[in-house]
Design a protein around this motif. Structure first.
Motif, PDB file in Angstrom:
ATOM      1  N   TRP A  76      59.247  41.746  49.366  1.00 46.88           N
ATOM      2  CA  TRP A  76      59.726  40.998  50.532  1.00 46.88           C
ATOM      3  C   TRP A  76      58.542  40.455  51.298  1.00 46.88           C
ATOM      4  O   TRP A  76      57.656  41.201  51.717  1.00 46.88           O
ATOM      5  CB  TRP A  76      60.552  41.909  51.430  1.00 46.88           C
ATOM      6  CG  TRP A  76      60.885  41.361  52.777  1.00 46.88           C
ATOM      7  CD1 TRP A  76      60.459  41.840  53.986  1.00 46.88           C
ATOM      8  CD2 TRP A  76      61.724  40.240  53.077  1.00 46.88           C
ATOM      9  NE1 TRP A  76      60.991  41.086  55.018  1.00 46.88           N
ATOM     10  CE2 TRP A  76      61.763  40.088  54.495  1.00 46.88           C
ATOM     11  CE3 TRP A  76      62.439  39.327  52.282  1.00 46.88           C
ATOM     12  CZ2 TRP A  76      62.494  39.091  55.120  1.00 46.88           C
ATOM     13  CZ3 TRP A  76      63.161  38.324  52.905  1.00 46.88           C
ATOM     14  CH2 TRP A  76      63.184  38.209  54.303  1.00 46.88           C
ATOM     15  N   ASN A  77      58.492  39.140  51.443  1.00 51.33           N
ATOM     16  CA  ASN A  77      57.461  38.492  52.227  1.00 51.33           C
ATOM     17  C   ASN A  77      58.083  38.112  53.568  1.00 51.33           C
ATOM     18  O   ASN A  77      58.851  37.149  53.670  1.00 51.33           O
ATOM     19  CB  ASN A  77      56.942  37.241  51.499  1.00 51.33           C
ATOM     20  CG  ASN A  77      55.752  36.617  52.189  1.00 51.33           C
ATOM     21  OD1 ASN A  77      55.733  36.470  53.405  1.00 51.33           O
ATOM     22  ND2 ASN A  77      54.750  36.234  51.420  1.00 51.33           N
ATOM     23  N   GLU A  78      57.760  38.897  54.596  1.00 48.91           N
ATOM     24  CA  GLU A  78      58.391  38.699  55.900  1.00 48.91           C
ATOM     25  C   GLU A  78      58.030  37.360  56.523  1.00 48.91           C
ATOM     26  O   GLU A  78      58.873  36.685  57.118  1.00 48.91           O
ATOM     27  CB  GLU A  78      57.983  39.836  56.846  1.00 48.91           C
ATOM     28  CG  GLU A  78      58.650  39.755  58.208  1.00 48.91           C
ATOM     29  CD  GLU A  78      58.263  40.932  59.099  1.00 48.91           C
ATOM     30  OE1 GLU A  78      58.731  40.969  60.249  1.00 48.91           O
ATOM     31  OE2 GLU A  78      57.485  41.800  58.649  1.00 48.91           O
ATOM     32  N   SER A  79      56.783  36.947  56.388  1.00 50.41           N
ATOM     33  CA  SER A  79      56.353  35.702  57.017  1.00 50.41           C
ATOM     34  C   SER A  79      57.037  34.478  56.408  1.00 50.41           C
ATOM     35  O   SER A  79      57.284  33.490  57.092  1.00 50.41           O
ATOM     36  CB  SER A  79      54.829  35.557  56.916  1.00 50.41           C
ATOM     37  OG  SER A  79      54.413  35.517  55.558  1.00 50.41           O
ATOM     38  N   LEU A  80      57.353  34.555  55.119  1.00 49.85           N
ATOM     39  CA  LEU A  80      58.034  33.446  54.444  1.00 49.85           C
ATOM     40  C   LEU A  80      59.532  33.687  54.323  1.00 49.85           C
ATOM     41  O   LEU A  80      60.255  32.816  53.838  1.00 49.85           O
ATOM     42  CB  LEU A  80      57.439  33.227  53.047  1.00 49.85           C
ATOM     43  CG  LEU A  80      55.966  32.824  52.994  1.00 49.85           C
ATOM     44  CD1 LEU A  80      55.509  32.702  51.542  1.00 49.85           C
ATOM     45  CD2 LEU A  80      55.727  31.517  53.741  1.00 49.85           C
ATOM     46  N   SER A  81      59.994  34.880  54.728  1.00 49.81           N
ATOM     47  CA  SER A  81      61.403  35.263  54.619  1.00 49.81           C
ATOM     48  C   SER A  81      61.914  35.084  53.190  1.00 49.81           C
ATOM     49  O   SER A  81      62.982  34.517  52.949  1.00 49.81           O
ATOM     50  CB  SER A  81      62.254  34.423  55.598  1.00 49.81           C
ATOM     51  OG  SER A  81      63.511  35.018  55.803  1.00 49.81           O
ATOM     52  N   THR A  82      61.102  35.592  52.255  1.00 52.39           N
ATOM     53  CA  THR A  82      61.382  35.380  50.833  1.00 52.39           C
ATOM     54  C   THR A  82      61.434  36.699  50.075  1.00 52.39           C
ATOM     55  O   THR A  82      60.543  37.536  50.189  1.00 52.39           O
ATOM     56  CB  THR A  82      60.295  34.482  50.212  1.00 52.39           C
ATOM     57  OG1 THR A  82      60.296  33.223  50.894  1.00 52.39           O
ATOM     58  CG2 THR A  82      60.567  34.238  48.742  1.00 52.39           C
ATOM     59  N   LEU A  83      62.471  36.843  49.280  1.00 57.76           N
ATOM     60  CA  LEU A  83      62.657  38.005  48.419  1.00 57.76           C
ATOM     61  C   LEU A  83      62.362  37.579  46.988  1.00 57.76           C
ATOM     62  O   LEU A  83      62.928  36.588  46.502  1.00 57.76           O
ATOM     63  CB  LEU A  83      64.095  38.501  48.531  1.00 57.76           C
ATOM     64  CG  LEU A  83      64.468  39.820  47.858  1.00 57.76           C
ATOM     65  CD1 LEU A  83      63.756  40.993  48.526  1.00 57.76           C
ATOM     66  CD2 LEU A  83      65.992  40.020  47.913  1.00 57.76           C
ATOM     67  N   SER A  84      61.463  38.306  46.306  1.00 59.28           N
ATOM     68  CA  SER A  84      61.008  37.858  44.989  1.00 59.28           C
ATOM     69  C   SER A  84      61.048  38.968  43.952  1.00 59.28           C
ATOM     70  O   SER A  84      60.933  40.154  44.277  1.00 59.28           O
ATOM     71  CB  SER A  84      59.567  37.329  45.080  1.00 59.28           C
ATOM     72  OG  SER A  84      59.447  36.318  46.049  1.00 59.28           O
ATOM     73  N   THR A  85      61.201  38.559  42.700  1.00 58.95           N
ATOM     74  CA  THR A  85      61.063  39.495  41.593  1.00 58.95           C
ATOM     75  C   THR A  85      59.586  39.783  41.359  1.00 58.95           C
ATOM     76  O   THR A  85      58.704  39.046  41.832  1.00 58.95           O
ATOM     77  CB  THR A  85      61.685  38.930  40.306  1.00 58.95           C
ATOM     78  OG1 THR A  85      61.119  37.629  40.045  1.00 58.95           O
ATOM     79  CG2 THR A  85      63.192  38.788  40.444  1.00 58.95           C
TER      80      THR A  85
END
Length: 266
Positions: free
Chosen positions: A186-195
């Motif tokens: 989870w990248n909080e600054s980009l609000s992105t959830l990634s594999t």
């Protein structure tokens, strides 16, 4: 940034109530560790262009749609579809319990998009209630050496502002046949959830709290700009819940006081 009077003979009846008061506070403290929520259900008749999520009473709370970028994906027939993550499948107990089932069972919506030219590119947009905290779960992202669902971009917004995503936990789920246990980041600054590169199979699930959305046109977006570009299509699963208010401590204390009065009158 990636990431609780000295006892007297004439007051004797009060001593009989004290254990009950302690018991009530004990129950409250235990319950506070788990949030009781209403996981919204996918209503019958869902299509990519229009679906709704209903509460325990059958009322529509969320309305949504699935759209694809031109030439970059086609919704798979039969989707969106509904699924349930049973309580027994979690690797560790989640922080949320379903209000109807009484256990950490989660209702999901599955979407699948068939790629056309390269990676699938699609977005889920939902109209959600304003001024209410929301719970979001996202997972089931596929990853392998041959391709993957690279990321899901999460956005909560109104016409005049945006909401904040608080990651509560990431946990795996499996029933022995469906195994959703691969890691996510989870990248909080980009609000992105990634594999995670090197993963093989479906991911576990990330659970979030979303701060109340204040303003006109509150909505929640899940964007997949680079989904799986081969096979039967790119699929992700998500669910939305609203917290169910727990009994007020003040009501519990009032009930205790009333019980004490009744006992004194005997």
């Amino acid at each position: 940034m990636n990431t609780q009077v000295t006892p007297m003979k004439m007051m004797r009846p009060k001593l009989m109530v004290a254990p009950f008061v302690v018991a009530l506070f004990g129950i409250g403290n235990v319950a506070s560790a788990v949030t009781i929520v209403d996981w919204l259900q996918l209503a019958p008749g869902a299509t990519p262009s229009s679906f709704s999520l209903t509460d325990d009473g059958g009322g529509a709370v969320v309305s949504g749609s699935l759209s694809t970028a031109p030439g970059e994906g086609i919704p798979f027939p039969g989707y969106p579809s509904m699924a349930t993550l049973t309580a027994s499948g979690w690797s560790t107990p989640p922080a949320f319990s379903d209000s109807m089932a009484g256990v950490p069972q989660v209702s999901l919506v599955n979407v699948r998009v068939v790629p056309q030219s390269g990676a699938a590119n699609y977005q889920i947009e939902m109209t959600v209630p304003a001024n209410v905290e929301l719970i979001l779960v996202v997972g089931g992202l596929y990853a392998s050496d041959a391709g993957s669902t690279n990321s899901v971009i999460t956005t909560a917004m109104t016409d005049s502002g945006s909401g904040v995503f608080e990651l509560v936990e990431m946990i795996g789920w499996s029933n022995g046949v469906k195994v959703d246990t691969q890691a996510l980041t989870w990248n909080e600054s980009l609000s992105t959830l990634s594999t995670v590169p090197g993963s093989e199979g479906e991911s576990g699930y990330a659970l979030f709290r979303i701060s109340p959305l204040v303003g006109e046109n509150p909505r929640l977006l899940l964007s997949v700009p680079e989904g799986l570009g081969s096979g039967v299509g790119d699929e992700i699963s998500f669910g939305v819940a609203v917290p169910v208010p727990e009994p007020s401590v003040h009501l519990l204390l009032a009930a205790t006081a009333m019980l004490g009065c009744l006992r004194r009158r005997r």
